[in-house]
Design a protein around this motif. Structure first.
Motif, mmCIF file in Angstrom:
data_model
loop_
_atom_site.group_PDB
_atom_site.id
_atom_site.type_symbol
_atom_site.label_atom_id
_atom_site.label_comp_id
_atom_site.label_asym_id
_atom_site.label_seq_id
_atom_site.Cartn_x
_atom_site.Cartn_y
_atom_site.Cartn_z
ATOM 1 N N VAL A 1 -55.663 -22.092 26.826
ATOM 2 C CA VAL A 1 -56.906 -22.649 26.503
ATOM 3 C C VAL A 1 -57.041 -24.049 26.794
ATOM 4 O O VAL A 1 -56.003 -24.775 26.667
ATOM 5 C CB VAL A 1 -56.857 -22.702 24.854
ATOM 6 C CG1 VAL A 1 -57.791 -23.298 24.180
ATOM 7 C CG2 VAL A 1 -56.638 -21.207 24.170
ATOM 8 N N ALA B 1 -60.731 -26.885 23.409
ATOM 9 C CA ALA B 1 -61.405 -26.236 22.073
ATOM 10 C C ALA B 1 -61.812 -27.526 21.239
ATOM 11 O O ALA B 1 -60.980 -28.366 20.707
ATOM 12 C CB ALA B 1 -60.195 -25.553 21.216
ATOM 13 N N ASP C 1 -64.318 -28.410 18.208
ATOM 14 C CA ASP C 1 -65.104 -27.809 17.131
ATOM 15 C C ASP C 1 -66.405 -28.942 16.973
ATOM 16 O O ASP C 1 -67.340 -28.080 16.692
ATOM 17 C CB ASP C 1 -64.194 -28.209 15.741
ATOM 18 C CG ASP C 1 -62.764 -27.323 15.974
ATOM 19 O OD1 ASP C 1 -63.149 -26.505 16.597
ATOM 20 O OD2 ASP C 1 -61.997 -27.899 14.916
ATOM 21 N N ASN D 1 -68.624 -26.826 19.143
ATOM 22 C CA ASN D 1 -68.384 -25.310 18.971
ATOM 23 C C ASN D 1 -68.101 -24.655 20.210
ATOM 24 O O ASN D 1 -68.677 -23.737 20.838
ATOM 25 C CB ASN D 1 -69.748 -24.684 17.970
ATOM 26 C CG ASN D 1 -69.721 -23.332 17.886
ATOM 27 O OD1 ASN D 1 -68.400 -22.958 17.368
ATOM 28 N ND2 ASN D 1 -70.761 -22.662 17.406
ATOM 29 N N ARG E 1 -65.201 -23.441 23.278
ATOM 30 C CA ARG E 1 -63.694 -23.022 23.372
ATOM 31 C C ARG E 1 -63.914 -22.544 25.120
ATOM 32 O O ARG E 1 -64.692 -21.709 25.633
ATOM 33 C CB ARG E 1 -63.593 -21.794 22.660
ATOM 34 C CG ARG E 1 -62.065 -21.403 23.175
ATOM 35 C CD ARG E 1 -61.942 -20.292 21.788
ATOM 36 N NE ARG E 1 -60.487 -19.432 22.066
ATOM 37 C CZ ARG E 1 -59.199 -19.940 21.640
ATOM 38 N NH1 ARG E 1 -59.340 -20.905 20.826
ATOM 39 N NH2 ARG E 1 -58.099 -19.574 21.895
ATOM 40 N N TYR F 1 -66.360 -19.756 29.798
ATOM 41 C CA TYR F 1 -67.028 -20.512 28.755
ATOM 42 C C TYR F 1 -67.351 -19.697 27.635
ATOM 43 O O TYR F 1 -67.952 -18.677 28.177
ATOM 44 C CB TYR F 1 -68.015 -21.459 29.311
ATOM 45 C CG TYR F 1 -67.546 -22.752 29.832
ATOM 46 C CD1 TYR F 1 -67.683 -24.094 29.146
ATOM 47 C CD2 TYR F 1 -67.109 -22.844 30.986
ATOM 48 C CE1 TYR F 1 -66.939 -25.273 29.714
ATOM 49 C CE2 TYR F 1 -66.600 -24.041 31.834
ATOM 50 C CZ TYR F 1 -66.459 -25.112 30.899
ATOM 51 O OH TYR F 1 -66.256 -26.261 31.556
#
Length: 390
Positions: free
Chosen positions: A146, A149, A151, A154, A156, A166
């Motif tokens: 990963v 990330a 938030d 929104n 990741r 993506y």
């Protein structure tokens, strides 16, 4: 045709095409020769091709079409994936392939080889850098991880082997741009938020939004990239590449826009694209290439063999009657080389052939040496090109 015969045909076709074969395939061929005997029909046909090919080479050094080779291989193999029209200015597929076959049959062959002074040159690898808006740099390789990330966005982002992925686009008005940089001697792929895929060649970079908003999807390319654009009739996809913009709705195409080159080229594989430049615009069709000259501002469109310009993203290089300077320019990025010429006229020698991207470069250099009065001196990551008589 039996499974064993199919296997023999595959190995022989690879030899004729100038490809190296594995030790296992070599043993299979040796066993088959012992059983079938030296006077098999195929061997007689191969000798016939070699003889006629040599005569043609003597008569017309600069050009030959491998029709006879194709006919023989097609008799023995339903599919021929490697035979193309190549020049005997390179002579690579015909004479090296046949030389390899007869070396296995016990025939003696002579020729020079690329002189290696130090350790062999290594091909490129899967690696790149992801540059985030605030200057942070994330190093990418073939591991799965990963990468990001967030938030607040929104968002990741995953790195899966050789591809940066993506997440699907979400409704979020906040805009953020990322840049992926592929160094010389590297390669990396990218899947954008709209599902479009981008293959980036060595020494290239792409600047793009983490999600597309507004009336068009726009990215900025430096270097070379192959694009498979997700169809979206409401939002055209635009690749800004130096002096040209390539505008599409959904298609597959290649753009070569290295800053040091005098031209920018867009090659269309499927679909339709509109290329905009300072003096105007043109729509090109599949199988066509637009080349924009940075100096005079003019653009020329011509029909091309798209495989020559897109094979790199499929794991190999395909050169077709190409000047040595152009070939070495391509290879220097992937193998991270410095190339020097003793004589400027050496740059204009024409060659053709195929090289797998992860093969030892000396494989192709030896093939070139066997067909022209040229020699490659390798020292570290520097190659000096000279005439054999120098």
């Amino acid at each position: 045709m039996s499974m064993k015969e199919n296997e023999i045909d595959r190995i022989l076709a690879d030899l004729v095409a100038g490809e190296r074969i594995s030790a296992e395939d070599r043993q299979i061929l040796e066993n088959w020769k012992e059983v079938s005997g030296r006077n098999s029909r195929f061997e007689r046909e191969m000798r016939e091709i070699a003889s006629s090919g040599a005569k043609l080479h003597h008569r017309r050094k600069n050009e030959i079409v491998f029709e006879q080779v194709e006919q023989v291989v097609r008799k023995r193999r339903g599919r021929v994936r490697l035979m193309r029209q190549l020049s005997v200015a390179a002579g690579i597929a015909l004479f090296v392939g046949i030389a390899a076959y007869f070396m296995l049959a016990g025939e003696r062959q002579t020729g020079t080889s690329a002189r290696v002074v130090t350790a062999r040159i290594m091909p490129g690898s899967v690696r790149a850098e992801l540059v985030l808006p605030r200057g942070e740099v994330v190093h990418l390789d073939s591991t799965t991880q990963v990468v990001l990330a967030a938030d607040s966005l929104n968002l990741r982002v995953m790195s899966d082997e050789s591809t940066l992925i993506y997440g699907a686009e979400e409704k979020n008005e906040q805009m953020e741009y990322h840049t992926i940089r592929v160094p010389r001697g590297g390669e990396y792929n990218l899947q954008l938020a709209d599902g479009s895929k981008v293959y980036l060649n060595a020494g290239s970079s792409l600047r793009y939004p983490v999600r597309f908003t507004g009336e068009r999807r726009e990215v900025v390319l430096t270097g070379e990239g192959y694009f498979e654009v997700a169809k979206d009739t409401a939002r055209p996809f635009v690749v800004k590449a130096g002096e040209i913009d390539v505008r599409v709705l959904g298609t597959a195409f290649n753009v070569n826009a290295y800053p040091e080159r005098e031209t920018v080229a867009a090659t269309l594989v499927e679909g339709s694209v509109q290329v905009n430049y300072k003096a105007g615009q043109q729509v090109i069709r599949p199988g066509m290439q637009l080349v924009y000259d940075k100096q005079n501002g003019k653009a020329e469109v011509s029909a091309v063999d798209t495989e020559v310009y897109t094979s790199w993203k499929d794991g190999y290089y395909y050169f077709k009657r190409e000047p040595l300077e152009n070939i070495m320019e391509v290879l220097s990025r992937w193998y991270d080389l410095n190339v020097f010429y003793h004589n400027q006229d050496l740059k204009r020698m024409e060659f053709g052939g195929r090289l797998k991207r992860y093969d030892d470069i000396s494989y192709l250099l030896k093939k070139m040496e066997e067909t022209q009065d040229v020699e490659f001196i390798i020292k570290g990551n520097t190659i000096t090109v000279q005439r054999k008589t120098d």
